[in-house]
Design a protein around this motif. Structure first.
Motif, PDB file in Angstrom:
ATOM      1  N   PHE A  19       0.846  -1.194   0.000  1.00 57.94           N
ATOM      2  CA  PHE A  19       0.000   0.000   0.000  1.00 57.94           C
ATOM      3  C   PHE A  19       0.879   1.241   0.000  1.00 57.94           C
ATOM      4  O   PHE A  19       2.049   1.210   0.368  1.00 57.94           O
ATOM      5  N   ALA A  20       0.288   2.358  -0.452  1.00 54.48           N
ATOM      6  CA  ALA A  20       0.992   3.645  -0.491  1.00 54.48           C
ATOM      7  C   ALA A  20       0.627   4.434   0.760  1.00 54.48           C
ATOM      8  O   ALA A  20      -0.540   4.494   1.156  1.00 54.48           O
ATOM      9  N   HIS A  26      -0.301  -8.255   6.640  1.00 52.92           N
ATOM     10  CA  HIS A  26      -1.752  -8.395   6.620  1.00 52.92           C
ATOM     11  C   HIS A  26      -2.323  -7.161   5.930  1.00 52.92           C
ATOM     12  O   HIS A  26      -2.492  -6.116   6.559  1.00 52.92           O
ATOM     13  N   ILE A  27      -2.611  -7.249   4.649  1.00 52.63           N
ATOM     14  CA  ILE A  27      -3.060  -6.079   3.894  1.00 52.63           C
ATOM     15  C   ILE A  27      -4.426  -5.590   4.371  1.00 52.63           C
ATOM     16  O   ILE A  27      -4.752  -4.420   4.223  1.00 52.63           O
ATOM     17  N   GLN A  28      -5.238  -6.457   4.976  1.00 53.55           N
ATOM     18  CA  GLN A  28      -6.530  -6.018   5.503  1.00 53.55           C
ATOM     19  C   GLN A  28      -6.338  -5.005   6.633  1.00 53.55           C
ATOM     20  O   GLN A  28      -7.218  -4.203   6.915  1.00 53.55           O
ATOM     21  N   GLU A  29      -5.206  -5.056   7.284  1.00 54.37           N
ATOM     22  CA  GLU A  29      -4.927  -4.154   8.395  1.00 54.37           C
ATOM     23  C   GLU A  29      -4.140  -2.921   7.958  1.00 54.37           C
ATOM     24  O   GLU A  29      -3.587  -2.215   8.790  1.00 54.37           O
ATOM     25  N   ALA A  30      -4.092  -2.617   6.673  1.00 49.22           N
ATOM     26  CA  ALA A  30      -3.294  -1.502   6.165  1.00 49.22           C
ATOM     27  C   ALA A  30      -3.743  -0.169   6.751  1.00 49.22           C
ATOM     28  O   ALA A  30      -2.914   0.672   7.098  1.00 49.22           O
ATOM     29  N   HIS A  31      -5.052   0.034   6.864  1.00 48.47           N
ATOM     30  CA  HIS A  31      -5.540   1.293   7.424  1.00 48.47           C
ATOM     31  C   HIS A  31      -5.103   1.450   8.887  1.00 48.47           C
ATOM     32  O   HIS A  31      -4.730   2.536   9.318  1.00 48.47           O
ATOM     33  N   GLY A  32      -5.140   0.365   9.638  1.00 46.70           N
ATOM     34  CA  GLY A  32      -4.679   0.401  11.028  1.00 46.70           C
ATOM     35  C   GLY A  32      -3.191   0.679  11.127  1.00 46.70           C
ATOM     36  O   GLY A  32      -2.743   1.384  12.022  1.00 46.70           O
ATOM     37  N   GLU A  87      -1.460   2.437   8.899  1.00 51.79           N
ATOM     38  CA  GLU A  87      -1.294   3.860   8.572  1.00 51.79           C
ATOM     39  C   GLU A  87      -1.569   4.730   9.792  1.00 51.79           C
ATOM     40  O   GLU A  87      -0.818   5.656  10.091  1.00 51.79           O
ATOM     41  N   LYS A  88      -2.653   4.427  10.501  1.00 53.37           N
ATOM     42  CA  LYS A  88      -3.007   5.196  11.695  1.00 53.37           C
ATOM     43  C   LYS A  88      -1.930   5.051  12.768  1.00 53.37           C
ATOM     44  O   LYS A  88      -1.533   6.030  13.399  1.00 53.37           O
ATOM     45  N   HIS A  89      -1.420   3.830  12.942  1.00 58.85           N
ATOM     46  CA  HIS A  89      -0.369   3.577  13.929  1.00 58.85           C
ATOM     47  C   HIS A  89       0.897   4.366  13.584  1.00 58.85           C
ATOM     48  O   HIS A  89       1.517   4.968  14.464  1.00 58.85           O
ATOM     49  N   ILE A  90       1.271   4.375  12.315  1.00 56.68           N
ATOM     50  CA  ILE A  90       2.469   5.102  11.883  1.00 56.68           C
ATOM     51  C   ILE A  90       2.311   6.597  12.143  1.00 56.68           C
ATOM     52  O   ILE A  90       3.206   7.252  12.675  1.00 56.68           O
ATOM     53  N   ARG A  91       1.163   7.142  11.774  1.00 54.22           N
ATOM     54  CA  ARG A  91       0.940   8.583  11.918  1.00 54.22           C
ATOM     55  C   ARG A  91       0.906   9.007  13.390  1.00 54.22           C
ATOM     56  O   ARG A  91       1.448  10.042  13.757  1.00 54.22           O
ATOM     57  N   GLU A  92       0.276   8.189  14.236  1.00 54.12           N
ATOM     58  CA  GLU A  92       0.110   8.579  15.643  1.00 54.12           C
ATOM     59  C   GLU A  92       1.333   8.300  16.506  1.00 54.12           C
ATOM     60  O   GLU A  92       1.473   8.901  17.570  1.00 54.12           O
ATOM     61  N   THR A  93       2.187   7.382  16.088  1.00 53.46           N
ATOM     62  CA  THR A  93       3.347   7.069  16.919  1.00 53.46           C
ATOM     63  C   THR A  93       4.640   7.590  16.297  1.00 53.46           C
ATOM     64  O   THR A  93       5.256   8.508  16.817  1.00 53.46           O
ATOM     65  N   PHE A  94       5.034   7.008  15.176  1.00 51.90           N
ATOM     66  CA  PHE A  94       6.334   7.329  14.598  1.00 51.90           C
ATOM     67  C   PHE A  94       6.429   8.768  14.114  1.00 51.90           C
ATOM     68  O   PHE A  94       7.358   9.489  14.471  1.00 51.90           O
TER      69      PHE A  94
END
Length: 159
Positions: free
Chosen positions: A91-92, A134-140, A142-149
């Motif tokens: 995913f992008a 797990h591509i089904q969890e891609a949105h999760g 993305e959210k994890h990356i934005r909120e933590t890293f």
């Protein structure tokens, strides 16, 4: 920040010399006294007070250690399972980071996230192409990356 840190070290060294206490405890007391003096004088410094930046670096390092432990257990869990139950995909991810250093740091941290691997960075350094276990969890993810890293990296690199 570098000037403030250097000034704190000079104050600590002068304290140690004045007290004739060249021990670790003497240097810690000197650092605390220097920090107290600099706290009282912080309005005279043009840049933000440096302990905030140091604390942000400590939090980023703690996040790195946490993700390293979590990714290790995730990989162990995948190895122990007798049947592979994941659906990989790419995913992008659009990043809000500006400088090359920030993007490089994010790329290194992403490779430690469980089930993700950075494949490519776009030429404008705004889009990252990430392989997820797990591509089904891609949105999760993305959210994890934005909120933590990304949040932790921005705290360290921006004032």
């Amino acid at each position: 920040m570098a000037f403030q840190l250097l000034l704190n070290l000079v104050i600590a060294f002068v304290w140690m010399l004045l007290m004739r206490d060249l021990t670790v405890s003497g240097s810690l007391v000197g650092l605390l006294i220097g920090l107290l003096l600099m706290t009282l004088m912080r309005r005279f410094f043009p840049k933000p007070f440096y302990p905030r930046k140091v604390w942000a670096c400590v939090k980023l390092f703690a996040l790195l250690l946490k993700e390293l432990v979590v990714s290790s257990f995730s990989v162990i869990g995948q190895i122990i399972k007798p049947k592979l139950t994941f659906t990989p995909g790419i995913f992008a991810y659009e990043t809000e980071l500006n400088s090359g250093w920030e993007v490089t740091l994010l790329c290194g941290l992403l490779n430690l996230t469980p089930g993700t691997l950075l494949l490519e960075v776009s030429p404008d350094e705004k889009t990252l192409y990430i392989h997820a276990m797990h591509i089904q969890e891609a949105h999760g993810v993305e959210k994890h990356i934005r909120e933590t890293f990304e949040k932790a990296i921005m705290e360290v690199t921006r004032s």
